[in-house]
Structure formats: C-alpha cells, structure tokens
Design a protein around this motif. Structure first.
Motif, PDB file in Angstrom:
ATOM      1  N   ILE A  66       0.843  -1.203   0.000  1.00 18.76           N
ATOM      2  CA  ILE A  66       0.000   0.000   0.000  1.00 18.76           C
ATOM      3  C   ILE A  66       0.875   1.248   0.000  1.00 18.76           C
ATOM      4  O   ILE A  66       1.753   1.412   0.847  1.00 18.76           O
ATOM      5  CB  ILE A  66      -0.943   0.014   1.224  1.00 18.76           C
ATOM      6  N   ILE A  67       0.628   2.119  -0.973  1.00 24.56           N
ATOM      7  CA  ILE A  67       1.368   3.378  -1.093  1.00 24.56           C
ATOM      8  C   ILE A  67       0.587   4.495  -0.405  1.00 24.56           C
ATOM      9  O   ILE A  67       1.137   5.291   0.343  1.00 24.56           O
ATOM     10  CB  ILE A  67       1.625   3.721  -2.580  1.00 24.56           C
ATOM     11  N   ASN A  68      -0.720   4.543  -0.693  1.00 27.39           N
ATOM     12  CA  ASN A  68      -1.582   5.539  -0.052  1.00 27.39           C
ATOM     13  C   ASN A  68      -3.025   5.064  -0.159  1.00 27.39           C
ATOM     14  O   ASN A  68      -3.579   4.997  -1.248  1.00 27.39           O
ATOM     15  CB  ASN A  68      -1.415   6.909  -0.713  1.00 27.39           C
ATOM     16  N   GLY A  69      -3.601   4.752   0.972  1.00 28.04           N
ATOM     17  CA  GLY A  69      -4.984   4.287   0.977  1.00 28.04           C
ATOM     18  C   GLY A  69      -5.942   5.290   1.574  1.00 28.04           C
ATOM     19  O   GLY A  69      -7.099   4.974   1.840  1.00 28.04           O
ATOM     20  N   ASP A  70      -5.476   6.526   1.777  1.00 27.61           N
ATOM     21  CA  ASP A  70      -6.263   7.526   2.511  1.00 27.61           C
ATOM     22  C   ASP A  70      -6.799   8.671   1.653  1.00 27.61           C
ATOM     23  O   ASP A  70      -7.450   9.566   2.177  1.00 27.61           O
ATOM     24  CB  ASP A  70      -5.417   8.121   3.638  1.00 27.61           C
ATOM     25  N   VAL A  71      -6.512   8.663   0.355  1.00 30.37           N
ATOM     26  CA  VAL A  71      -6.936   9.781  -0.493  1.00 30.37           C
ATOM     27  C   VAL A  71      -7.912   9.288  -1.556  1.00 30.37           C
ATOM     28  O   VAL A  71      -7.980   8.097  -1.855  1.00 30.37           O
ATOM     29  CB  VAL A  71      -5.714  10.453  -1.173  1.00 30.37           C
ATOM     30  N   THR A  72      -8.674  10.216  -2.135  1.00 32.16           N
ATOM     31  CA  THR A  72      -9.634   9.849  -3.176  1.00 32.16           C
ATOM     32  C   THR A  72      -9.104  10.212  -4.555  1.00 32.16           C
ATOM     33  O   THR A  72      -8.345  11.181  -4.700  1.00 32.16           O
ATOM     34  CB  THR A  72     -10.995  10.538  -2.981  1.00 32.16           C
ATOM     35  N   VAL A  73      -9.523   9.448  -5.537  1.00 34.78           N
ATOM     36  CA  VAL A  73      -9.057   9.690  -6.903  1.00 34.78           C
ATOM     37  C   VAL A  73      -9.529  11.049  -7.405  1.00 34.78           C
ATOM     38  O   VAL A  73      -8.810  11.734  -8.145  1.00 34.78           O
ATOM     39  CB  VAL A  73      -9.504   8.545  -7.838  1.00 34.78           C
ATOM     40  N   GLN A  74     -10.732  11.481  -6.986  1.00 34.98           N
ATOM     41  CA  GLN A  74     -11.227  12.782  -7.442  1.00 34.98           C
ATOM     42  C   GLN A  74     -10.354  13.923  -6.904  1.00 34.98           C
ATOM     43  O   GLN A  74      -9.929  14.798  -7.669  1.00 34.98           O
ATOM     44  CB  GLN A  74     -12.681  13.020  -6.989  1.00 34.98           C
ATOM     45  N   ASP A  75     -10.106  13.914  -5.601  1.00 40.14           N
ATOM     46  CA  ASP A  75      -9.323  15.006  -5.002  1.00 40.14           C
ATOM     47  C   ASP A  75      -7.914  15.083  -5.574  1.00 40.14           C
ATOM     48  O   ASP A  75      -7.409  16.167  -5.890  1.00 40.14           O
ATOM     49  CB  ASP A  75      -9.239  14.815  -3.484  1.00 40.14           C
ATOM     50  N   VAL A  76      -7.280  13.926  -5.699  1.00 43.50           N
ATOM     51  CA  VAL A  76      -5.886  13.910  -6.162  1.00 43.50           C
ATOM     52  C   VAL A  76      -5.783  14.314  -7.626  1.00 43.50           C
ATOM     53  O   VAL A  76      -4.953  15.171  -7.990  1.00 43.50           O
ATOM     54  CB  VAL A  76      -5.255  12.526  -5.931  1.00 43.50           C
ATOM     55  N   THR A  77      -6.614  13.747  -8.489  1.00 42.27           N
ATOM     56  CA  THR A  77      -6.489  14.064  -9.927  1.00 42.27           C
ATOM     57  C   THR A  77      -6.926  15.492 -10.235  1.00 42.27           C
ATOM     58  O   THR A  77      -6.351  16.138 -11.112  1.00 42.27           O
ATOM     59  CB  THR A  77      -7.281  13.070 -10.795  1.00 42.27           C
ATOM     60  N   MET A  78      -7.910  16.004  -9.519  1.00 40.92           N
ATOM     61  CA  MET A  78      -8.297  17.406  -9.726  1.00 40.92           C
ATOM     62  C   MET A  78      -7.156  18.342  -9.355  1.00 40.92           C
ATOM     63  O   MET A  78      -6.910  19.342 -10.035  1.00 40.92           O
ATOM     64  CB  MET A  78      -9.544  17.738  -8.905  1.00 40.92           C
TER      65      MET A  78
END
Length: 267
Positions: A66-78
């Motif tokens: 696991i590299i990062n299981g605490d963030v959402t794809v929407q928040d990060v890609t935006m």
C-alpha cells in the motif's frame, strides 16, 4: 526470483475472459463516453506552456504494498490538473495495484480537459474497448509482455477508436516493436520482471527512440533535477506516480514540485 510480470499477465487473461462474460462489446459501445472525442496526450506533452508531467494515481504496487490508501481519486487528480499536469495516469488493475475501472471513470468525471492514460496490462482488444467506454484517451502497451505482431495489432485497433498509444519499453531491442500506430514511447526505468529501478535507463535509450515519437520517461523520478536532465536528453513527458502518492498530501506535494520545477527551468 519470481517474475512478477508473468504472474500479472497470466491472471489478466483469466480476468479479461471473465469480464467479457459480464459485459458485452455492444454494451460498452452504448456508454456515453464511448462516443466522446479523445484528447491527444502527445499534443499536451509537447505544449511548452505545460509541465510535461503525467501525474499518476496509484494506491499500491506489488513491490511496495500500500502506497496511499487515505486519499480519493477525485481530489488527487483534480489537484494534479489544477497545478499543471499535462496528463493523468490511472491504474485500473485491481489484483496487483488496487485500482479499478471506476477509478478512471471518477477521474474523467471531474477532469474534462486533461488526457487520461489507462494504466493496465493490456493483452486483448476488449480492454481497449473498455478503455474507450470508461473515458480514457490513451492506452498503455507493454513491450515486455507482447510480441511485435500483438503490439502492431492492438495499437492499430486503438487508433481506429481514436485512442493514442503509449508503448512502454525497458531495453533497446524492444524499440523494434514501435509501429506507425504508436504516438508515444515510454522508457520504464523499472524492470517489470524484478521491479528494480535504474534511473539511467531513460537517458541511455533516449537517442534510440524513433524520430517523430513523443518521448516519455517513466518510474524513478523523484526530484526536479531529474526532469531537467531528462528534458536535456530529449524527453517530452515524465510519468510520476509513486513519489507524489507516497506523500501524506499528494496534491500539496505535486504543487510544490511544479513550483520548484518552474523556478529551475526559468533560470
């Protein structure tokens, strides 16, 4: 040492066969995104007003867990798009990387004007039809696990759907698999059979990539000096995922990286 790529590809054949039973080609072709006109990643990477960075969303990997299981794809890609990413890469492999087609669809829903690469192990036409249906603009073909004829066939199939193709190589002899239907050639500094990284691999192969192809360096890029060096070697694109994703706040890490890069390139 266990060959991880062989294991992944073997599972992928089983996985794709199962998905074909769950959703027909006719169903894929009826999805609204299947009808959209894809964006050109090659064009975005060669735009001097952009960073050239393909910022990746990746939850885990076979080598790192696991590299990062605490963030959402929407928040990060935006955030990636907001701070200047030229393109996005979204892992859709579930078993080995913790991704999904839903991740890419969520990224597409909130990033209308940024090209998205479907990062997966593509071995079948069906996955390319899927890529189109979930909103991808570009597919990845990995030279290590495909024959020259398979690359040629799958690349042409993708182009016929309006999708661009990034062919990933790791050694000079794999450049023989580049065809007219390949728009981007990526040099992966990570050996997919062992997952060891050698940053110099990109620089060694840069001059041997055929003219007219957009050059992309992948893996092992963890500082702005690396991008300056790769630009001097002739690269247009820089695929970075793990470096940002392993930070507690990937959006902030990306913003800081882009600011530092701009300062260096301005000197």
């Amino acid at each position: 040492m266990k060959n991880i790529l062989t294991e992944i590809v073997a599972h992928k054949h089983t996985e794709v066969a199962a998905r074909k039973q769950q959703r027909s080609v006719a169903e894929l072709e009826q999805v609204s995104w299947f009808k959209r006109t894809p964006l050109s990643l090659a064009h975005f990477l060669q735009d001097p007003g952009k960073t050239g960075i393909i910022a990746e969303f990746k939850r885990r990997s076979p080598s790192k867990g696991i590299i990062n299981g605490d963030v959402t794809v929407q928040d990060v890609t935006m955030a990636y798009t907001r701070y200047g990413a030229s393109g996005l890469s979204v892992l859709t492999d579930e078993k080995f990387f913790g991704g999904s087609s839903d991740d890419l669809q969520q990224a597409r829903a909130v990033n209308n004007n940024t090209p998205i690469l479907r990062k997966d192990f593509i071995i079948d036409e069906y996955q390319i039809l899927e890529a189109k249906a979930i909103g991808a603009d570009v597919i990845l073909l990995i030279a290590e696990c495909l024959t020259k004829e398979e690359v040629k066939h799958l690349a042409a199939f993708a182009n016929n759907l309006g999708l661009e193709v990034l062919l990933e190589v790791h050694s000079g002899d794999q450049l023989d698999k580049v065809t007219d239907h390949i728009q981007l050639v990526g040099v992966n500094n990570r050996d997919l059979t062992t997952f060891k990284v050698d940053f110099n691999r990109s620089c060694e192969l840069a001059a041997h990539i055929p003219d007219g192809k957009c050059k992309v360096a992948e893996s092992g890029i963890s500082n702005t000096d690396a991008i300056v060096t790769l630009k001097q070697a002739g690269f247009n694109g820089f695929l970075i995922g793990e470096f940002f994703m392993k930070q507690e706040n990937p959006p902030r890490a990306f913003e800081n990286f882009v600011t530092e890069l701009a300062d260096k390139l301005a000197k």
